[in-house]
Design an enzyme around this catalytic site. Sequence first.
Site, PDB file in Angstrom:
ATOM      1  CD  GLU A  76      -3.193  -1.108   1.986  1.00 18.21           C
ATOM      2  OE1 GLU A  76      -3.225  -0.264   2.894  1.00 18.21           O
ATOM      3  OE2 GLU A  76      -4.122  -1.919   1.791  1.00 18.21           O
ATOM      4  CD  GLU A 120      -3.418  -6.116   2.844  1.00 15.92           C
ATOM      5  OE1 GLU A 120      -4.346  -5.384   3.257  1.00 15.92           O
ATOM      6  OE2 GLU A 120      -2.208  -5.874   3.037  1.00 15.92           O
TER       7      GLU A 120
HETATM    8  O1  AHR Z   1      -5.185  -6.218   6.704  1.00 13.55           O
HETATM    9  C1  AHR Z   1      -5.127  -5.099   7.524  1.00 13.55           C
HETATM   10  C2  AHR Z   1      -4.481  -3.901   6.849  1.00 13.55           C
HETATM   11  O2  AHR Z   1      -5.287  -3.458   5.798  1.00 13.55           O
HETATM   12  C3  AHR Z   1      -3.144  -4.123   6.217  1.00 13.55           C
HETATM   13  O3  AHR Z   1      -2.100  -3.994   7.118  1.00 13.55           O
HETATM   14  C4  AHR Z   1      -3.065  -3.033   5.195  1.00 13.55           C
HETATM   15  O4  AHR Z   1      -2.242  -3.373   4.114  1.00 13.55           O
HETATM   16  C5  AHR Z   1      -4.519  -2.827   4.808  1.00 13.55           C
HETATM   17  O5  AHR Z   1      -4.845  -1.492   4.734  1.00 13.55           O
END
Ligand code: AHR
Length: 521
Positions: free
Chosen positions: A200, A324
């Site tokens: 991110e 994710e």
């Molecule tokens: O999964 C939780 C968080 O969500 C992670 O650390 C981040 O990459 C995302 O914003």
Amino acid sequence: MVSSKQLQLALTIALSVVCMGMFAQSQAGTATIMFQEQKAETTISRHIYGHFSEHLGHCIYDGLWVGKDSDIPNIDGVRKDVFDALKQIRIPNLRWPGGCFADEYHWMVGIGQKRAKMVNTNWGYATEDNSFGTHEFLNMCEQLGTEPYVCGNVGSGTVEEMSKWVEYMNSPNESPMTELRKQNGREEPWKVTFFAVGNESYGCGGNFTAEDYATAYRRYQTFCRNYNGGYLKKVASGPSVPDDYHWTETIMSRIPAEMMWGLSLHYYTIPGPWEHKGSATEFTRNDFFRTIAYALNIEDAIVKQDSVMSIYDPEKKVAMVVDEWCTWFDVEPGTNPGFLFQQNTMRDALVAALTLNIFNNHADRVRMANLAQVVNVLQAIILTNGREMALTPTYHIFDMYKVHQDARLISTTVETATITDGVWTLPQVNASASVDADGRMHLTVANLSPDKDCQISCPISPDYKSISQSQLLTAKNIADYNTFESPNNVHLSTFDKATLKKGALTFKMPAKSVVMIELFK
Ligand code: AHR
């Protein structure tokens, strides 16, 4: 860079593909699934079934790791019950150490005898003692037979630090880094294949602009070397929101495919405003429909992001890595808000099932994905509390769907009834199918209605002679979940309602259910 007209055209074409591909309507309470078996060329990478472990709440400590001296049964410090559960679903890869944590993690604090503590500023300002580090993670992956997916630090780390980490993990040569590794008890390199260059990076990973990140990525990745004839699959950080096309276009136009195995995409199903996302276990019918609608929208995100990637990479050499994805609700009352602990109901299982079906159906571009997160965090597949452990409904979906790993995708067309709560009108049924190396066909179907059965008909080649196994996941109530006291409230069972006769497979699915049917020729 392409002109905004060209980008518009690509997105319009993508939109029409989404609309055409969505579903054709059928009579109330029915669906027909048709297979294009002769086109089964695309492999569904097993890495679509990956997981994610971050130093966050009780994911690592008390979740995966209890340490060798714990009286909780463990294999070299890894909880045995969790280890066995992960083996059962054939976990193909595990992402670590974050998430946001990755861009403030300096790996050298997590090796050797003396480990410095740090504050986990992203997640509850918890003190991190670094007792779980590179050796503990990679040894665990080795024992599990899962591929490690390590996320490097671009935000607050240096090129040298990242370069040395890759050398420490992968180099067989004589060097100060490999000497250090040997001193710390590991003679042979681990051979890490998946490596993310930041996480991110538009936000917690350093607040880069797309242009600045593309420049930084090119530089950092240069010094992440391939060792011993291995090929490091490097993954670039993706856009901030699924419809940020500028980020994707900038990365794709400025970084050639030979420098980037994959481009990340994060997709969270958050069915409310950030301050009030909604409870994981107490939800209305409208909340349920909204959650499923948001989750289904991942297909739109994949198709549109793919269309932008395809302007620069029509041969789909660069993988889309959804590293994710999950539902994200309010934390359970009374728990640390920074630890992201939420329960997991049959609603989550439906989200997992439909998402994995969508990944399968887009396996030509989506070649890796990671559920957030593996234990005790967000849409976890496993919950632990001291000695206790419970598998969530989402776990059972991964168990059921493992048959698709590395199988060839069979394209499906679904004609389905719709369901509605008066606000959202959704397809009742979502499906995917594949054929494995032994010629067994697997069909996975989700009935997304919270209260209506569905009669499914599938015209199928008469070559298929028998149903060799079938499984069902359902629950009495859509909000049912497993607890440490009642770990089997929601469990897999044998599904004996399917019949196969003269080229027709038919079965009736209960409301809020997922089935897997295996057919043999
Ligand atoms: O999964 C939780 C968080 O969500 C992670 O650390 C981040 O990459 C995302 O914003």
